[in-house]
Design an enzyme around this catalytic site. Structure first.
Site, PDB file in Angstrom:
ATOM      1  N   LYS A 285       0.861  -1.182   0.000  1.00 10.34           N
ATOM      2  CA  LYS A 285       0.000   0.000   0.000  1.00 10.34           C
ATOM      3  C   LYS A 285       0.901   1.236   0.000  1.00 10.34           C
ATOM      4  O   LYS A 285       1.729   1.418   0.899  1.00 10.34           O
ATOM      5  CB  LYS A 285      -0.879  -0.035   1.256  1.00 10.34           C
ATOM      6  CG  LYS A 285      -2.213   0.648   1.105  1.00 10.34           C
ATOM      7  CD  LYS A 285      -3.072   0.350   2.340  1.00 10.34           C
ATOM      8  CE  LYS A 285      -4.430   0.998   2.251  1.00 10.34           C
ATOM      9  NZ  LYS A 285      -5.171   0.865   3.510  1.00 10.34           N
TER      10      LYS A 285
HETATM   11  O1  G3P Z   1      -8.860   1.755   4.081  1.00  5.78           O
HETATM   12  C1  G3P Z   1      -8.683   3.078   4.471  1.00  5.78           C
HETATM   13  C2  G3P Z   1      -9.487   3.339   5.675  1.00  5.78           C
HETATM   14  O2  G3P Z   1      -8.963   2.605   6.733  1.00  5.78           O
HETATM   15  C3  G3P Z   1      -9.633   4.734   6.107  1.00  5.78           C
HETATM   16  O3  G3P Z   1     -10.794   4.762   6.842  1.00  5.78           O
HETATM   17  O4  G3P Z   1     -12.337   5.520   8.540  1.00  5.78           O
HETATM   18  O5  G3P Z   1      -9.896   6.077   8.736  1.00  5.78           O
HETATM   19  O6  G3P Z   1     -11.306   7.187   7.010  1.00  5.78           O
HETATM   20  P1  G3P Z   1     -11.113   5.959   7.834  1.00  5.78           P
END
Ligand code: G3P
Length: 214
Positions: free
Chosen positions: A83
């Site tokens: 990633k």
């Molecule tokens: O896969 C990316 C994700 O983990 C981000 O999610 O909820 O931190 O915006 P969030």
């Protein structure tokens, strides 16, 4: 549509895998920070549980640093996906890694132009963060629509992996647009199956079955 779980928590991954509909896992440094074990140990464990793609994020922000970290991360298992942040140095790393047959996931994508570039560089997955766009009063789902339109106009192999998912409607709307993958927290996977009428109906069937046992 493929279902990935967005967590570094082994118990959640085991539970989701036991349902039988889990295709892969995405992790990031913030998710890893919630766990006690070191990141590489967690990734090793995850790859033993889930045979599908498991995203492992680099921390470096320069090309050489990203490549060095990727070299170590790919040793963990064959299903590791590197990633990479969607910045200029990351674009170079995605191009090199994909040319060498390493799976990549372009993360922190917030615009169609970023998605176009990582597809040209050969990314395996592009991760638009829709919840974080919604958080700042922009339409996360419009980004998914735009990226799918652009990719469908050409022959890019990059899969659209909807990330930063917060609720079931993000999943349903992604499926209606035709996104390839949605990665979601475990609670969203569980919310997808819930319906109050199913619970009410089931309760009544069970009660009536008992009445029928005369
Ligand atoms: O896969 C990316 C994700 O983990 C981000 O999610 O909820 O931190 O915006 P969030």
């Amino acid at each position: 549509m493929k279902f990935f779980i967005d967590t570094a928590n082994i118990d959640e991954i085991k539970d989701a895998a036991s349902i039988g509909i889990l295709d892969g896992v995405t992790t990031n440094p913030s998710l890893a920070a919630k766990e006690t074990a070191p990141y590489k140990e967690i990734l090793t464990e995850i790859c033993k549980i889930v045979p599908g793609p498991v995203s492992a994020e680099v921390i470096a922000t320069d090309y050489d640093g990203m490549m060095k970290e990727a070299e170590e991360l790919v040793k963990i298992a064959d299903n590791i996906v590197i990633k990479i942040p969607t910045i200029l140095e990351g674009l170079k790393a995605i191009k090199s890694l994909s040319t060498n047959g390493v799976m990549t996931n372009a993360t922190l994508v917030f615009s169609p132009s970023q998605a176009l570039l990582v597809a040209k560089a050969g990314a395996t997955f592009v991760s638009p963060f829709i919840g974080r766009l919604d958080d700042i009063s922009q339409h996360g789902m419009e980004l998914i629509d735009n990226i799918c339109t652009i990719y469908n106009n050409y022959t890019y192999q990059t899969e659209v992996l909807v990330a930063s998912v917060r609720h079931p409607m993000h999943v349903i709307e992604s499926a209606m647009i035709g996104a390839d993958v949605v990665t979601m927290p475990y609670n969203v996977i569980k919310q997808l199956i819930k319906h109050p009428l199913t619970d009410i109906g089931l309760e009544k069937f069970i009660a009536d079955y008992k009445k029928a046992q005369k």
